[in-house]
Write an enzyme that holds these catalytic residues in place. Structure first.
Site, short mmCIF file in Angstrom:
data_model
loop_
_atom_site.label_atom_id
_atom_site.label_comp_id
_atom_site.label_asym_id
_atom_site.label_seq_id
_atom_site.Cartn_x
_atom_site.Cartn_y
_atom_site.Cartn_z
N HIS A 28 0.92 -1.28 -0.14
CA HIS A 28 -0.11 -0.13 0.20
C HIS A 28 0.97 1.42 -0.03
CE1 HIS A 28 -4.24 2.02 1.35
NE2 HIS A 28 -3.19 2.76 1.13
N HIS A 30 1.00 4.86 -2.43
CA HIS A 30 0.42 5.78 -3.39
C HIS A 30 1.69 6.43 -4.33
CE1 HIS A 30 -3.79 5.54 -2.20
NE2 HIS A 30 -3.25 5.22 -1.19
N ASP A 32 1.19 8.83 -6.34
CA ASP A 32 1.09 10.30 -5.96
C ASP A 32 1.42 10.76 -4.59
OD1 ASP A 32 -1.12 8.99 -5.80
OD2 ASP A 32 -2.18 10.80 -6.22
N GLY A 187 -9.88 7.53 -1.63
CA GLY A 187 -10.51 8.98 -1.53
C GLY A 187 -11.32 8.92 -0.53
N HIS A 214 -9.87 0.59 0.16
CA HIS A 214 -9.58 1.37 1.32
C HIS A 214 -10.93 1.47 2.20
CE1 HIS A 214 -6.18 3.31 -0.88
NE2 HIS A 214 -5.96 4.04 0.27
N GLU A 217 -10.97 3.40 7.62
CA GLU A 217 -9.84 4.40 7.89
C GLU A 217 -10.71 5.60 8.65
OE1 GLU A 217 -8.08 6.06 4.48
OE2 GLU A 217 -6.37 6.82 5.54
N ASP A 302 1.67 3.92 3.04
CA ASP A 302 0.49 4.90 2.20
C ASP A 302 1.07 5.83 1.61
OD1 ASP A 302 -2.03 5.32 1.83
OD2 ASP A 302 -2.38 6.38 3.86
O1 LIG Z 1 -5.17 6.87 2.94
C1 LIG Z 1 -5.65 7.21 2.18
N1 LIG Z 1 -7.09 6.97 2.19
C2 LIG Z 1 -7.96 7.19 1.23
N2 LIG Z 1 -7.37 7.92 -0.17
C3 LIG Z 1 -6.18 7.99 -0.25
C4 LIG Z 1 -5.30 7.65 1.12
N3 LIG Z 1 -4.00 8.02 0.34
C5 LIG Z 1 -4.22 8.59 -0.71
N4 LIG Z 1 -5.29 8.62 -1.43
C6 LIG Z 1 -5.87 8.84 -2.53
O2 LIG Z 1 -5.58 7.89 -3.51
C7 LIG Z 1 -5.42 8.87 -4.79
C8 LIG Z 1 -4.68 8.02 -5.67
O3 LIG Z 1 -3.26 7.61 -5.28
C9 LIG Z 1 -4.55 9.98 -4.18
O4 LIG Z 1 -4.52 10.97 -4.98
C10 LIG Z 1 -5.45 10.52 -2.91
O5 LIG Z 1 -6.34 11.24 -3.40
ZN LIG Z 2 -4.00 4.65 0.93
#
Ligand SMILES: O=c1[nH]cnc2c1ncn2[C@@H]1O[C@H](CO)[C@@H](O)[C@H]1O
Ligand SMILES: [Zn+2]
Length: 362
Positions: A28, A30, A32, A187, A214, A217, A302
């Site tokens: 996990h 991301h 970006d 998101g 996801h 959370e 994350d």
């Molecule tokens: O922990 C999280 N929970 C929910 N959404 C997330 C988390 N971290 C990042 N993103 C979302 O996932 C998109 C694509 O990578 C990111 O642009 C962010 O908006």
């Molecule tokens: Zn995430």
């Protein structure tokens, strides 16, 4: 006055040497949420993006972590506007992916599933397929530059507040033999329950394709229930609020039992949880209780930039909080590979030829 004057530097945890050397697997992370700050500054100059809070890379790193340290998932997610803004061309996406693989490999990560939402990278005129190809090119390049020490696969994320999840699920299936291992939904969780995206999950199931969601959370057990029992997820992103279904004395409710007994992996990200308010501090983070109760626990970053962390630092935080030694991190790493969206022989090869010998040599 400098922006840094009123910000505290991220506490880069001093990391033990054996933790740096230990082989790690991350499920996990991301794309970006993990850019190098200096790369953001350079890419912003190249593409004419002028809204960065600072052009000093060190200050920018502090800004992300501080801005994300809000106690709210929604505010945490607002910071991604700056990273996505500079990831709108083929060259930028390829560069960011290559650097991601290099940074993970340098931290001892031997297997990574890195996720991103292709729909957030279309502003420069790329098609969804071109976005996926650009990111794949970057990861292959990063694997080469790292001398084959890391294997990277991607997960394509659909955003839970938009309506493109079925399209992204189809994109996942179309690229499954080309570095894409599965699908995810991310998101803001509040108001966007996973079942909104049921057609995407049903499509993936029909196509025998992997996905994670996801859940648990920002919302509690009902979100996890829907992700597992309505959508049929194989893993849970975060999932820490499964503790809602566990009594003080450790007695598991039906949902918690189901998740544990079916070995549904939890992709636990402690630092991110502290920032979004899903957990109070490392010492009371539910990872230890869940591990002792027998859940399949994986440890993850994350967002390395936004949460100001690395896999080694996540290891160190929980080692400090719970006294974990190499045997626990070996357990987390093997659990991650067992739950990876890779064919079984590849998972077994990484466990038997890379992870087990790596821990034995520590
Ligand atoms: O922990 C999280 N929970 C929910 N959404 C997330 C988390 N971290 C990042 N993103 C979302 O996932 C998109 C694509 O990578 C990111 O642009 C962010 O908006
Ligand atoms: Zn995430």
């Amino acid at each position: 006055m400098h922006l840094s004057d009123n910000l505290t530097a991220p506490a880069a945890a001093p990391v033990s040497d054996w933790i740096r050397r230990a082989p790690k697997a991350v499920l996990h992370d991301h794309l970006d949420g993990g850019l190098r700050p200096a790369t953001i500054v350079e890419l912003a100059r190249e593409c004419g993006y002028t809204a960065l809070p600072t052009e000093d890379p060190a200050e920018l790193a502090v800004w992300f972590r501080d801005a994300a340290d809000s106690g709210s998932l929604e505010r945490y997610l607002e910071t991604f506007a700056h990273t996505c803004a500079v990831m709108q061309t083929r060259e930028a996406l390829t560069r960011v992916a290559a650097e991601c693989a290099e940074d993970l490999a340098a931290d001892g990560v031997v297997y990574a599933e890195v996720r991103y939402a292709p729909e957030q990278h279309l502003e420069g005129g790329l098609t969804l397929d071109e976005v996926v190809e650009a990111v794949n090119d970057g990861f292959r390049e990063g694997e080469r530059r790292s001398g084959g020490r890391i294997t990277v696969r991607t997960l394509l994320t659909g955003m839970r507040h938009t309506d493109r999840s079925l399209e992204i699920a189809r994109l996942t299936v179309a690229h499954r033999d080309n570095g894409v291992a599965g699908f995810d939904i991310a998101g803001g969780e509040i108001g966007n329950p996973p079942a909104r995206h049921l057609p995407a999950f049903q499509h993936l199931k029909r196509e025998n394709c992997h996905f994670t969601i996801h859940a648990g959370e920002a919302v509690g057990a009902e979100s996890i229930h829907e992700a597992v029992q309505v959508c049929g997820t194989e893993r849970i992103g975060h999932g820490v609020r499964i503790t809602d279904d566990i009594a003080e004395d450790g007695t598991l409710g039906r949902l918690a039992s189901y998740v544990r007994d079916n070995r549904i992996a939890l992709e636990v990200c402690p630092t991110s949880n502290l920032q979004t308010g899903a957990a109070k501090d490392y010492a009371t983070h539910p990872i230890d209780e869940l591990r002792r109760l027998g859940f399949r626990i994986t440890l993850n970053t994350d967002n390395r930039l936004v949460s100001g962390t690395t896999m080694s630092e996540e290891f160190q935080h929980v080692a400090d909080a719970f006294g974990y030694g190499p045997e626990v991190f070996e357990e987390f790493t093997v659990a991650a590979l067992e739950a990876a969206f890779l064919p079984l022989p590849e998972r077994r090869r990484l466990i038997d030829e890379v992870v087990r010998p790596g821990y034995a040599a520590l």
